[in-house]
Design an enzyme around this catalytic site. Structure first.
Site, short mmCIF file in Angstrom:
data_model
loop_
_atom_site.label_atom_id
_atom_site.label_comp_id
_atom_site.label_asym_id
_atom_site.label_seq_id
_atom_site.Cartn_x
_atom_site.Cartn_y
_atom_site.Cartn_z
N ARG A 64 0.83 -1.21 0.00
CA ARG A 64 0.00 0.00 0.00
C ARG A 64 0.86 1.26 0.00
NH1 ARG A 64 -5.34 -1.32 2.21
NH2 ARG A 64 -5.51 0.79 3.01
N ARG A 95 1.08 6.24 -7.63
CA ARG A 95 2.31 5.84 -6.94
C ARG A 95 3.41 6.86 -7.22
NH1 ARG A 95 1.56 0.74 -4.05
NH2 ARG A 95 -0.37 -0.05 -4.94
N ILE A 96 4.39 6.86 -6.34
CA ILE A 96 5.53 7.77 -6.53
C ILE A 96 6.67 6.98 -7.17
CG2 ILE A 96 7.22 9.25 -5.36
CD1 ILE A 96 5.09 9.65 -3.15
N ASN A 111 4.08 14.27 -16.16
CA ASN A 111 2.94 14.09 -15.27
C ASN A 111 1.93 15.17 -15.57
OD1 ASN A 111 1.46 13.05 -12.99
ND2 ASN A 111 2.17 14.81 -11.80
N HIS A 113 -1.06 17.31 -13.67
CA HIS A 113 -1.51 17.60 -12.31
C HIS A 113 -2.64 18.64 -12.36
CE1 HIS A 113 -1.19 17.93 -7.97
NE2 HIS A 113 -1.31 19.24 -8.12
N ALA A 146 12.51 13.74 -8.82
CA ALA A 146 12.35 12.98 -7.58
C ALA A 146 11.32 13.63 -6.64
CB ALA A 146 13.69 12.84 -6.89
N ASP A 149 5.53 16.45 -7.89
CA ASP A 149 4.85 17.60 -8.53
C ASP A 149 5.74 18.84 -8.61
OD1 ASP A 149 2.58 16.02 -8.82
OD2 ASP A 149 1.70 16.71 -6.95
#
Ligand code: GRF
Length: 208
Positions: A64, A95-96, A111, A113, A146, A149
């Site tokens: 998780r 997920r990161i 990404n 956002h 890393a 956002d």
């Protein structure tokens, strides 16, 4: 330049993936969705991909924790490379990702956002914008680094916040712009490319 080969990582409903697939089918995206990967068996994104005949795979982290374990991340990279993916799009991937994926695809992970970064990073960006009382929010397509956002910004679109907006109504209005912005940005990467100068990104000229 050849069209770019995309790998899309998505955890949920996959409407941004849907926008990419539709644009590709319509001939308005100079890219091919070569592979869709998800961390969740129930992700509608997997179904959307398979409905279009696109390879789709579940890679279940069986944990998780938001941050992918290195061995799981390595499996994602292996799958992407096996499909000759050259750009990775995180489209609602919950997920990161870390250095294994980011090193394998340096400056080639995007990404989307749902806020005007650097305002409101992280979860519930639309709720954060409403709670703060901003009158303009929007969406951002950025390179992934890393820190979550926080990578260099490739494109943004502004969306007004209306009196009486709920998280749902604002999210819906932003989502329309997300779909447009993501498709346009991927297409621009494929057709023009960019030069990165620190945090700033300069688009190359359109080839004649
Ligand atoms: C979008 O709002 C995106 O900005 C965020 O997660 C949501 C994913 O939506 N990262 P969908 O799965 O593409 O419909």
């Amino acid at each position: 330049m050849a069209p770019i080969q995309l790998g899309v990582l998505a955890s949920g409903r996959g409407s941004n993936l849907g926008a990419l697939l539709e644009a590709e089918a319509a001939g308005t995206l100079y890219a091919h969705v070569a592979l869709v990967l998800s961390d969740r068996p129930e992700a509608a994104a997997l179904r959307r991909a398979r409905d279009r005949g696109v390879a789709a795979r579940l890679i279940d982290p069986e944990s998780r924790r938001a941050r992918l374990a290195p061995e799981v991340e390595a499996r994602y990279v292996e799958a992407l490379q096996a499909h000759q993916v050259d750009w990775v799009v995180l489209a609602g991937f919950f997920r990161i990702v870390g250095s294994i994926l980011l090193n394998a695809y340096a400056d080639r992970v995007l990404n989307i956002h749902p806020s005007l970064l650097p305002s409101f990073p992280g979860l519930d960006a639309q709720g954060q914008a409403l709670a703060h009382g901003v009158r303009i929010s929007g969406c951002t397509v950025h390179l992934v680094e890393a820190a979550v956002d926080a990578g260099p910004i490739l494109a943004q679109a502004a969306v007004p916040v209306e009196d009486g907006d709920s998280v749902e109504s604002l999210s819906e209005r932003i989502l329309v712009q997300e779909h447009r912005l993501l498709v346009e940005t991927v297409d621009r990467i494929a057709r023009r490319g960019f030069i990165r100068d620190g945090r700033r990104v300069r688009w190359n000229r359109e080839p004649a």
